[in-house]
Design an enzyme around this catalytic site. Structure first.
Site, PDB file in Angstrom:
ATOM      1  N   ASN A   1       0.835  -1.216   0.000  1.00 20.08           N
ATOM      2  CA  ASN A   1       0.000   0.000   0.000  1.00 20.08           C
ATOM      3  C   ASN A   1       0.860   1.254   0.000  1.00 20.08           C
ATOM      4  O   ASN A   1       0.460   2.299  -0.520  1.00 20.08           O
ATOM      5  CB  ASN A   1      -0.916   0.072   1.231  1.00 20.08           C
ATOM      6  CG  ASN A   1      -1.975  -0.993   1.262  1.00 20.08           C
ATOM      7  OD1 ASN A   1      -1.869  -1.933   2.046  1.00 20.08           O
ATOM      8  ND2 ASN A   1      -2.984  -0.878   0.413  1.00 20.08           N
TER       9      ASN A   1
ATOM     10  N   SER B   1      -4.020  -3.490   2.973  1.00 19.34           N
ATOM     11  CA  SER B   1      -5.200  -2.878   3.563  1.00 19.34           C
ATOM     12  C   SER B   1      -6.215  -2.453   2.522  1.00 19.34           C
ATOM     13  O   SER B   1      -5.859  -1.956   1.454  1.00 19.34           O
ATOM     14  CB  SER B   1      -4.794  -1.656   4.395  1.00 19.34           C
ATOM     15  OG  SER B   1      -5.919  -1.193   5.110  1.00 19.34           O
TER      16      SER B   1
ATOM     17  N   GLY C   1      -3.948   7.142   5.738  1.00 17.94           N
ATOM     18  CA  GLY C   1      -3.881   8.549   6.125  1.00 17.94           C
ATOM     19  C   GLY C   1      -5.105   9.340   5.715  1.00 17.94           C
ATOM     20  O   GLY C   1      -5.001  10.471   5.254  1.00 17.94           O
TER      21      GLY C   1
ATOM     22  N   LEU D   1      -9.614   7.040   8.619  1.00 15.00           N
ATOM     23  CA  LEU D   1     -10.386   5.815   8.906  1.00 15.00           C
ATOM     24  C   LEU D   1      -9.600   4.825   9.761  1.00 15.00           C
ATOM     25  O   LEU D   1      -9.918   3.630   9.815  1.00 15.00           O
ATOM     26  CB  LEU D   1     -10.839   5.154   7.598  1.00 15.00           C
ATOM     27  CG  LEU D   1     -11.715   6.030   6.688  1.00 15.00           C
ATOM     28  CD1 LEU D   1     -12.188   5.248   5.466  1.00 15.00           C
ATOM     29  CD2 LEU D   1     -12.922   6.587   7.449  1.00 15.00           C
ATOM     30  N   GLY D   2      -8.546   5.328  10.406  1.00 12.08           N
ATOM     31  CA  GLY D   2      -7.833   4.484  11.377  1.00 12.08           C
ATOM     32  C   GLY D   2      -6.948   3.422  10.753  1.00 12.08           C
ATOM     33  O   GLY D   2      -6.769   2.353  11.335  1.00 12.08           O
TER      34      GLY D   2
ATOM     35  N   SER E   1      -3.789   3.512  10.561  1.00 11.64           N
ATOM     36  CA  SER E   1      -2.602   3.327  11.423  1.00 11.64           C
ATOM     37  C   SER E   1      -2.925   2.371  12.558  1.00 11.64           C
ATOM     38  O   SER E   1      -2.106   1.518  12.918  1.00 11.64           O
ATOM     39  CB  SER E   1      -2.124   4.668  11.984  1.00 11.64           C
ATOM     40  OG  SER E   1      -3.129   5.273  12.776  1.00 11.64           O
TER      41      SER E   1
ATOM     42  N   GLU F   1       0.672   2.913  17.728  1.00 10.49           N
ATOM     43  CA  GLU F   1      -0.017   4.191  17.471  1.00 10.49           C
ATOM     44  C   GLU F   1       0.808   5.358  18.007  1.00 10.49           C
ATOM     45  O   GLU F   1       0.809   6.447  17.418  1.00 10.49           O
ATOM     46  CB  GLU F   1      -1.403   4.184  18.128  1.00 10.49           C
ATOM     47  CG  GLU F   1      -2.483   3.517  17.291  1.00 10.49           C
ATOM     48  CD  GLU F   1      -2.973   4.420  16.149  1.00 10.49           C
ATOM     49  OE1 GLU F   1      -2.310   4.430  15.085  1.00 10.49           O
ATOM     50  OE2 GLU F   1      -3.999   5.094  16.314  1.00 10.49           O
TER      51      GLU F   1
ATOM     52  N   ASP G   1      -8.672   4.518  18.546  1.00 15.95           N
ATOM     53  CA  ASP G   1      -8.623   3.794  17.264  1.00 15.95           C
ATOM     54  C   ASP G   1      -8.171   2.345  17.453  1.00 15.95           C
ATOM     55  O   ASP G   1      -8.754   1.416  16.878  1.00 15.95           O
ATOM     56  CB  ASP G   1      -7.668   4.494  16.282  1.00 15.95           C
ATOM     57  CG  ASP G   1      -8.217   5.820  15.787  1.00 15.95           C
ATOM     58  OD1 ASP G   1      -9.261   6.258  16.301  1.00 15.95           O
ATOM     59  OD2 ASP G   1      -7.600   6.413  14.880  1.00 15.95           O
TER      60      ASP G   1
HETATM   61  N1  LIG Z   1      -1.407  -0.747   4.901  1.00 20.50           N
HETATM   62  C1  LIG Z   1      -0.433  -0.093   5.504  1.00 20.50           C
HETATM   63  N2  LIG Z   1       0.853  -0.426   5.273  1.00 20.50           N
HETATM   64  C2  LIG Z   1       1.839   0.239   5.908  1.00 20.50           C
HETATM   65  N3  LIG Z   1       1.670   1.284   6.734  1.00 20.50           N
HETATM   66  C3  LIG Z   1       0.432   1.666   6.989  1.00 20.50           C
HETATM   67  C4  LIG Z   1      -0.688   1.003   6.390  1.00 20.50           C
HETATM   68  N4  LIG Z   1      -1.797   1.620   6.828  1.00 20.50           N
HETATM   69  C5  LIG Z   1      -1.388   2.613   7.652  1.00 20.50           C
HETATM   70  N5  LIG Z   1      -0.060   2.647   7.765  1.00 20.50           N
HETATM   71  C6  LIG Z   1       0.733   3.604   8.585  1.00 20.50           C
HETATM   72  O1  LIG Z   1      -0.197   4.499   9.190  1.00 20.50           O
HETATM   73  C7  LIG Z   1       0.041   5.859   8.757  1.00 20.50           C
HETATM   74  C8  LIG Z   1      -1.263   6.594   8.559  1.00 20.50           C
HETATM   75  O2  LIG Z   1      -1.748   6.912   9.803  1.00 20.50           O
HETATM   76  P1  LIG Z   1      -2.554   8.222  10.143  1.00 20.50           P
HETATM   77  O3  LIG Z   1      -1.815   9.435   9.710  1.00 20.50           O
HETATM   78  O4  LIG Z   1      -2.900   8.088  11.566  1.00 20.50           O
HETATM   79  O5  LIG Z   1      -3.853   8.105   9.245  1.00 20.50           O
HETATM   80  P2  LIG Z   1      -5.114   7.119   9.388  1.00 20.50           P
HETATM   81  O6  LIG Z   1      -4.925   6.329  10.631  1.00 20.50           O
HETATM   82  O7  LIG Z   1      -6.277   8.033   9.480  1.00 20.50           O
HETATM   83  O8  LIG Z   1      -5.174   6.331   8.135  1.00 20.50           O
HETATM   84  C9  LIG Z   1       0.824   5.738   7.483  1.00 20.50           C
HETATM   85  O9  LIG Z   1       1.653   6.886   7.347  1.00 20.50           O
HETATM   86  C10 LIG Z   1       1.637   4.472   7.700  1.00 20.50           C
HETATM   87  O10 LIG Z   1       2.795   4.773   8.431  1.00 20.50           O
HETATM   88  C1  LIG Z   2      -7.573  12.821  15.976  1.00 22.73           C
HETATM   89  C2  LIG Z   2      -7.754  11.489  16.702  1.00 22.73           C
HETATM   90  O1  LIG Z   2      -8.780  11.665  17.682  1.00 22.73           O
HETATM   91  C3  LIG Z   2      -8.215  10.389  15.751  1.00 22.73           C
HETATM   92  C4  LIG Z   2      -7.262  10.167  14.609  1.00 22.73           C
HETATM   93  O2  LIG Z   2      -7.775   9.194  13.711  1.00 22.73           O
HETATM   94  P1  LIG Z   2      -7.081   8.966  12.294  1.00 22.73           P
HETATM   95  O3  LIG Z   2      -5.647   8.615  12.519  1.00 22.73           O
HETATM   96  O4  LIG Z   2      -7.206  10.235  11.517  1.00 22.73           O
HETATM   97  O5  LIG Z   2      -7.833   7.798  11.665  1.00 22.73           O
HETATM   98  C5  LIG Z   2      -6.449  11.149  17.400  1.00 22.73           C
HETATM   99  C6  LIG Z   2      -6.551  10.049  18.455  1.00 22.73           C
HETATM  100  O6  LIG Z   2      -7.640   9.853  19.032  1.00 22.73           O
HETATM  101  O7  LIG Z   2      -5.533   9.428  18.730  1.00 22.73           O
HETATM  102 MG   LIG Z   3      -4.334   7.017  12.533  1.00 26.30          MG
END
Ligand SMILES: Nc1ncnc2c1ncn2[C@@H]1O[C@H](COP(=O)(O)OP(=O)(O)O)[C@@H](O)[C@H]1O
Ligand SMILES: C[C@@](O)(CCOP(=O)(O)O)CC(=O)O
Ligand SMILES: [Mg+2]
Length: 397
Positions: free
Chosen positions: A55, A136, A141, A144-145, A147, A194, A205
């Protein structure tokens, strides 16, 4: 030493109310999504640790012997998932050639893997050779969680591979859940992942990724919302990239700079989450159209608050405007700054209105679809329980 084979998956999430405020000890309501992250660990080539993350276009491999030098001193034991220490993270960055201060997608994912791998195996005599592949269905990013789903999968697969949680074979075509005790441990280590990715996560999350369903989260306390009505929700991904870590840090700075202004906003968001929970409980007993009207107002108020907190974005304003032109109410979900928003569909929303809204949002260049919420938390899979597509991707590494 070779790692045991293990395939796991964990769901993404939607935060209904309480994003950001939850980091500062306020209530959040969150539900799991029907989009999942899948991760497989296999005994790899002897003496190698390889990670494949298609991904994010990241494929790396290291010598196990070189990883030994990175094992943290003062090993705290598996039950006490230890906070990533800044010095340890810096050492991992140097080792993986990531450099200090790099907060990009790849660096954070590699650091989260190395940190959990080294910590989980810190007390065993040898580090195992393994090959990891992760795939995934969630946008990375986008709020939708992804990470947390990634961290939950890493934690579950590595703990299972270490033998720290149950790892018995799953019957062909089936999936299995872990015991509550095992889920607690998975959640603890996922929270550390996280921390690497978010800096200062609330833990909501990873709790949803671990337990699934709908829950109320307050300062580490997880309360499953057992009786919730079936909510119809549109998810819109504005496709504007953003980093949760940066947005969470921005909110913290604003609160530090203007405490008297921002703290009442956080209190108000807390009250919105509590009111929403009360309405959802009443709806579970017998939904009325007036309940939906209240939910719509709460969405609007919270979206204004999130803008005040500095986590809005013109793309999200546009989502709210386009949906409101059809009488539908939207707010951002997750960290904001772009990424995804949710739109509440009500029983009196005509299907033609839904279709027109989806089309107009797509015309803005957004992805938009009706989602289903309340998926199970982390699962242990037999290979034959995976869809052909997922299996094909995981098998290609
Ligand atoms: N499928 C995946 N493969 C590798 N890393 C991932 C994957 N999904 C998420 N990540 C990690 O999580 C980070 C995104 O997290 P974040 O900024 O919290 O956004 P969200 O949790 O909303 O998608 C990416 O930068 C990467 O480091
Ligand atoms: C902004 C926050 O409330 C949620 C972040 O969610 P996401 O990584 O954007 O999916 C941060 C947290 O609760 O850790
Ligand atoms: Mg996240």
């Amino acid at each position: 030493m070779l790692a045991r084979e293990c395939i796991v998956s964990a769901p993404g999430k939607v935060i209904l109310h309480g994003e950001h405020a939850v980091v500062h000890g306020k209530v959040a309501l969150a539900v799991s999504l029907n989009l999942r992250t899948y991760l497989r660990i296999q005994p790899g080539a002897a003496g190698r640790v390889s990670i494949n993350m298609p991904n994010i276009d990241t494929f790396l491999s290291w010598d196990v012997s070189s990883l030994h030098a990175l094992l943290p001193a003062g090993r705290a034991g598996l039950q006490n998932a230890v906070e990533p220490d800044a010095a340890v993270v810096l050492k991992l960055r140097e080792y993986a050639g990531l450099g200090d201060g790099l907060e990009d997608t790849r660096s954070l994912a590699v650091l989260a893997f190395l940190y959990i791998y080294l910590s989980v195996f810190a007390e065993s005599r040898e580090l195992p050779s393994l090959t990891m592949a992760v795939w995934s269905e969630l946008p990375t990013g986008a709020g939708l969680g992804s990470s947390a789903a990634f961290s939950v999968c890493l934690s579950a697969a590595l703990l299972a591979s270490r033998g720290a949680i149950a790892c018995s074979a799953v019957e062909a075509g089936q999936t299995a859940r872990w015991s509550d005790e095992d889920l607690e441990l998975i959640n603890k280590w996922a929270f550390q992942g996280e921390k690497i990715i978010h800096g200062n996560p609330s833990g909501v999350d990873n709790a949803v990724g671990t337990w699934g369903g709908a829950l109320r989260y307050l300062a580490g306390k997880i309360k499953p919302l057992s009786s919730t009505p079936v909510l119809r929700i549109l998810l819109t991904n504005t496709r504007v990239p953003r980093s949760t870590k940066v947005l969470v840090a921005g909110v913290r700075d604003k609160i530090t700079k203007f405490p008297a202004i921002m703290n009442p906003v956080l209190e108000s968001i807390d009250a919105i989450s509590c009111e929403c929970e009360r309405i959802l409980m009443a709806m579970a007993r017998g939904p009325e159209i007036q309940h939906y009207r209240v939910l719509e107002e709460l969405i609007d108020i919270n979206q204004h608050h999130l803008n005040v907190m500095g986590v809005g974005h013109p793309s999200l304003d546009r989502l709210c405007q386009v949906s409101l032109a059809h009488g539908l109410h939207s707010k951002l979900t997750g960290a904001g700054g772009g990424g995804c928003g949710i739109t509440l569909l009500t029983p009196d929303t005509d299907s033609s209105v839904v279709e027109r809204s989806i089309q107009e949002l797509k015309d803005c260049g957004y992805d938009c679809w009706e989602t289903s919420i309340g998926a199970p938390g982390v699962l242990h899979h037999s290979p034959s329980s995976l869809t052909e597509d997922v299996l094909k991707i995981l098998n290609s590494y």
